[in-house]
Design a protein around this motif. Structure first.
Motif, PDB file in Angstrom:
ATOM      1  N   CYS A  11       0.836  -1.211   0.000  1.00 28.12           N
ATOM      2  CA  CYS A  11       0.000   0.000   0.000  1.00 28.12           C
ATOM      3  C   CYS A  11       0.869   1.258   0.000  1.00 28.12           C
ATOM      4  CB  CYS A  11      -0.933   0.012   1.213  1.00 28.12           C
ATOM      5  SG  CYS A  11      -2.249  -1.209   1.064  1.00 28.12           S
ATOM      6  N   ASP A  12       0.361   2.305  -0.644  1.00 29.98           N
ATOM      7  CA  ASP A  12       1.053   3.589  -0.692  1.00 29.98           C
ATOM      8  C   ASP A  12       0.964   4.301   0.649  1.00 29.98           C
ATOM      9  OD1 ASP A  12       1.567   3.602  -3.655  1.00 29.98           O
ATOM     10  OD2 ASP A  12      -0.621   3.449  -3.638  1.00 29.98           O
ATOM     11  N   VAL A  13      -0.185   4.179   1.302  1.00 35.67           N
ATOM     12  CA  VAL A  13      -0.417   4.766   2.618  1.00 35.67           C
ATOM     13  C   VAL A  13      -0.499   3.585   3.580  1.00 35.67           C
ATOM     14  CG1 VAL A  13      -1.929   6.228   4.012  1.00 35.67           C
ATOM     15  CG2 VAL A  13      -1.639   6.706   1.565  1.00 35.67           C
ATOM     16  N   LEU A  14       0.630   3.297   4.215  1.00 33.09           N
ATOM     17  CA  LEU A  14       0.789   2.100   5.049  1.00 33.09           C
ATOM     18  C   LEU A  14       0.418   2.438   6.485  1.00 33.09           C
ATOM     19  CD1 LEU A  14       1.733  -0.842   5.045  1.00 33.09           C
ATOM     20  CD2 LEU A  14       4.033  -0.020   5.469  1.00 33.09           C
ATOM     21  N   ILE A  15      -0.744   1.947   6.925  1.00 32.49           N
ATOM     22  CA  ILE A  15      -1.299   2.280   8.229  1.00 32.49           C
ATOM     23  C   ILE A  15      -1.083   1.119   9.204  1.00 32.49           C
ATOM     24  CG2 ILE A  15      -3.411   2.885   9.487  1.00 32.49           C
ATOM     25  CD1 ILE A  15      -2.539   5.061   7.531  1.00 32.49           C
ATOM     26  N   LYS A  16      -0.519   1.429  10.361  1.00 38.34           N
ATOM     27  CA  LYS A  16      -0.323   0.432  11.429  1.00 38.34           C
ATOM     28  C   LYS A  16      -1.524   0.518  12.356  1.00 38.34           C
ATOM     29  CE  LYS A  16       4.663   1.132  11.505  1.00 38.34           C
ATOM     30  NZ  LYS A  16       5.770   1.606  12.332  1.00 38.34           N
ATOM     31  N   ASP A  17      -2.508  -0.344  12.133  1.00 39.54           N
ATOM     32  CA  ASP A  17      -3.741  -0.311  12.921  1.00 39.54           C
ATOM     33  C   ASP A  17      -4.408  -1.670  12.779  1.00 39.54           C
ATOM     34  OD1 ASP A  17      -6.448   0.041  13.753  1.00 39.54           O
ATOM     35  OD2 ASP A  17      -6.427   2.139  13.158  1.00 39.54           O
ATOM     36  N   ALA A  18      -4.695  -2.328  13.891  1.00 38.36           N
ATOM     37  CA  ALA A  18      -5.315  -3.655  13.868  1.00 38.36           C
ATOM     38  C   ALA A  18      -6.693  -3.646  13.215  1.00 38.36           C
ATOM     39  CB  ALA A  18      -5.422  -4.203  15.290  1.00 38.36           C
ATOM     40  N   HIS A  19      -7.349  -2.479  13.159  1.00 41.30           N
ATOM     41  CA  HIS A  19      -8.687  -2.379  12.573  1.00 41.30           C
ATOM     42  C   HIS A  19      -8.671  -1.921  11.116  1.00 41.30           C
ATOM     43  CE1 HIS A  19      -9.519  -2.244  16.937  1.00 41.30           C
ATOM     44  NE2 HIS A  19     -10.456  -3.093  16.554  1.00 41.30           N
ATOM     45  N   VAL A  20      -7.497  -1.954  10.499  1.00 39.71           N
ATOM     46  CA  VAL A  20      -7.353  -1.595   9.085  1.00 39.71           C
ATOM     47  C   VAL A  20      -7.070  -2.859   8.298  1.00 39.71           C
ATOM     48  CG1 VAL A  20      -5.907  -0.331   7.432  1.00 39.71           C
ATOM     49  CG2 VAL A  20      -6.601   0.771   9.544  1.00 39.71           C
ATOM     50  N   SER A  21      -7.749  -3.021   7.177  1.00 38.45           N
ATOM     51  CA  SER A  21      -7.568  -4.193   6.307  1.00 38.45           C
ATOM     52  C   SER A  21      -6.258  -4.076   5.528  1.00 38.45           C
ATOM     53  CB  SER A  21      -8.733  -4.282   5.317  1.00 38.45           C
ATOM     54  OG  SER A  21      -9.965  -4.339   5.993  1.00 38.45           O
TER      55      SER A  21
ATOM     56  N   VAL B 112     -13.549  13.658  -2.179  1.00 43.54           N
ATOM     57  CA  VAL B 112     -12.739  14.138  -1.063  1.00 43.54           C
ATOM     58  C   VAL B 112     -12.262  15.544  -1.396  1.00 43.54           C
ATOM     59  CG1 VAL B 112     -10.608  13.775   0.249  1.00 43.54           C
ATOM     60  CG2 VAL B 112     -11.978  11.818  -0.445  1.00 43.54           C
ATOM     61  N   ASN B 113     -12.394  16.447  -0.420  1.00 45.75           N
ATOM     62  CA  ASN B 113     -11.969  17.833  -0.589  1.00 45.75           C
ATOM     63  C   ASN B 113     -10.795  18.145   0.331  1.00 45.75           C
ATOM     64  OD1 ASN B 113     -14.143  18.601  -2.414  1.00 45.75           O
ATOM     65  ND2 ASN B 113     -15.456  18.277  -0.643  1.00 45.75           N
ATOM     66  N   ASP B 114     -10.076  19.199   0.016  1.00 46.47           N
ATOM     67  CA  ASP B 114      -8.977  19.646   0.851  1.00 46.47           C
ATOM     68  C   ASP B 114      -9.486  19.887   2.274  1.00 46.47           C
ATOM     69  OD1 ASP B 114      -7.195  22.506   1.590  1.00 46.47           O
ATOM     70  OD2 ASP B 114      -6.207  20.615   1.155  1.00 46.47           O
ATOM     71  N   GLY B 115      -8.801  19.320   3.250  1.00 45.97           N
ATOM     72  CA  GLY B 115      -9.171  19.499   4.648  1.00 45.97           C
ATOM     73  C   GLY B 115     -10.098  18.440   5.209  1.00 45.97           C
ATOM     74  N   ASP B 116     -10.647  17.561   4.356  1.00 49.30           N
ATOM     75  CA  ASP B 116     -11.543  16.510   4.845  1.00 49.30           C
ATOM     76  C   ASP B 116     -10.807  15.563   5.795  1.00 49.30           C
ATOM     77  OD1 ASP B 116     -13.753  17.414   3.470  1.00 49.30           O
ATOM     78  OD2 ASP B 116     -13.712  15.825   1.947  1.00 49.30           O
ATOM     79  N   HIS B 117     -11.544  15.116   6.826  1.00 50.13           N
ATOM     80  CA  HIS B 117     -11.031  14.097   7.740  1.00 50.13           C
ATOM     81  C   HIS B 117     -11.445  12.727   7.208  1.00 50.13           C
ATOM     82  CE1 HIS B 117     -10.912  17.375  10.868  1.00 50.13           C
ATOM     83  NE2 HIS B 117      -9.691  16.890  10.854  1.00 50.13           N
ATOM     84  N   ILE B 118     -10.500  11.820   7.144  1.00 47.66           N
ATOM     85  CA  ILE B 118     -10.743  10.461   6.686  1.00 47.66           C
ATOM     86  C   ILE B 118     -10.361   9.539   7.835  1.00 47.66           C
ATOM     87  CG2 ILE B 118     -10.026   8.670   5.053  1.00 47.66           C
ATOM     88  CD1 ILE B 118      -9.360  10.999   3.094  1.00 47.66           C
ATOM     89  N   ARG B 119     -11.231   8.577   8.144  1.00 46.20           N
ATOM     90  CA  ARG B 119     -10.914   7.609   9.197  1.00 46.20           C
ATOM     91  C   ARG B 119     -10.954   6.216   8.614  1.00 46.20           C
ATOM     92  NH1 ARG B 119     -14.254   5.137  12.839  1.00 46.20           N
ATOM     93  NH2 ARG B 119     -15.859   6.739  12.609  1.00 46.20           N
ATOM     94  N   VAL B 120      -9.869   5.482   8.831  1.00 43.84           N
ATOM     95  CA  VAL B 120      -9.792   4.063   8.485  1.00 43.84           C
ATOM     96  C   VAL B 120      -9.419   3.349   9.775  1.00 43.84           C
ATOM     97  CG1 VAL B 120      -9.231   4.363   6.035  1.00 43.84           C
ATOM     98  CG2 VAL B 120      -7.382   4.304   7.685  1.00 43.84           C
ATOM     99  N   GLY B 121     -10.220   2.360  10.173  1.00 44.14           N
ATOM    100  CA  GLY B 121      -9.991   1.707  11.462  1.00 44.14           C
ATOM    101  C   GLY B 121     -10.058   2.736  12.566  1.00 44.14           C
ATOM    102  N   ASN B 122      -9.033   2.760  13.422  1.00 44.93           N
ATOM    103  CA  ASN B 122      -8.951   3.750  14.493  1.00 44.93           C
ATOM    104  C   ASN B 122      -8.014   4.895  14.149  1.00 44.93           C
ATOM    105  OD1 ASN B 122     -10.699   2.373  16.236  1.00 44.93           O
ATOM    106  ND2 ASN B 122      -9.052   1.050  16.949  1.00 44.93           N
ATOM    107  N   THR B 123      -7.612   4.983  12.896  1.00 48.08           N
ATOM    108  CA  THR B 123      -6.654   6.000  12.471  1.00 48.08           C
ATOM    109  C   THR B 123      -7.365   7.131  11.746  1.00 48.08           C
ATOM    110  OG1 THR B 123      -4.931   4.311  12.273  1.00 48.08           O
ATOM    111  CG2 THR B 123      -4.560   6.401  11.128  1.00 48.08           C
ATOM    112  N   GLU B 124      -7.142   8.357  12.250  1.00 48.05           N
ATOM    113  CA  GLU B 124      -7.748   9.528  11.628  1.00 48.05           C
ATOM    114  C   GLU B 124      -6.699  10.259  10.802  1.00 48.05           C
ATOM    115  OE1 GLU B 124     -10.098  13.640  12.773  1.00 48.05           O
ATOM    116  OE2 GLU B 124      -9.581  12.225  14.354  1.00 48.05           O
TER     117      GLU B 124
END
Length: 168
Positions: A101-111, A149-161
């Protein structure tokens, strides 16, 4: 009566800054040149190599970093990687905990492959949830199918904001 405008922090060059940024990504992109070449960490390479050996896993087509125009950043606002920023480029940007993945997230709730942020050459941005167990949210609204998605939008994947910041 007019309300007061909230002041925005800026770097010495005058670029708008997030409180969690340790360095200015706009200055960094200018320093690197127009291609916005990004660094791939040793951890990302190791994870990509280990998932290649796992057999049977669906692999994301890996491209050479910095081969496409820089479109913006995803800044981690909360979670284990708080303060980290990921450059996103024109085209598909895979978000997940899988090494490819390009955006590599360390989160147990992320696929492994949680979502994809597609950025068109005209600057339009679409976020798609990839049938993740815990969902993908934009400004606390669950993404069903796809969402702009717009500039400034908050995106949440799993527990990561994350917060999306456009380079425009």
């Amino acid at each position: 009566m007019l309300g007061k405008r909230k002041s925005v922090a800026t770097c010495p060059a005058g670029h708008p800054q997030e409180d969690t940024w340790e360095r200015c990504p706009f200055c960094e992109a200018e320093r690197l040149g127009s291609d916005g070449a990004r660094q791939v960490t040793a951890e990302q390479v190791a994870l990509a190599d280990s998932s290649a050996d796992s057999g049977g896993a669906t692999r994301v087509s890996r491209r050479a970093p910095g081969t496409r125009p820089l479109a913006g950043w995803l800044v981690v606002l909360g979670g284990e990687q708080e303060g980290r920023d990921f450059r996103v480029e024109v085209g598909r940007n895979w978000i997940g905990k899988g090494g490819e993945c390009d955006v590599l997230i360390k989160d147990a709730h992320v696929s492994e492959r949680h979502a994809v942020l597609e950025i068109a050459e005209d600057g339009s941005r679409i976020l798609r949830d990839l049938d993740s167990k815990y969902g993908t949210f934009v400004d606390e609204t669950r993404v069903r199918g796809e969402r702009a998605v717009n500039d400034g939008d908050h995106i949440r994947v799993g527990n990561t904001e994350l917060r999306f910041r456009s380079y425009e």
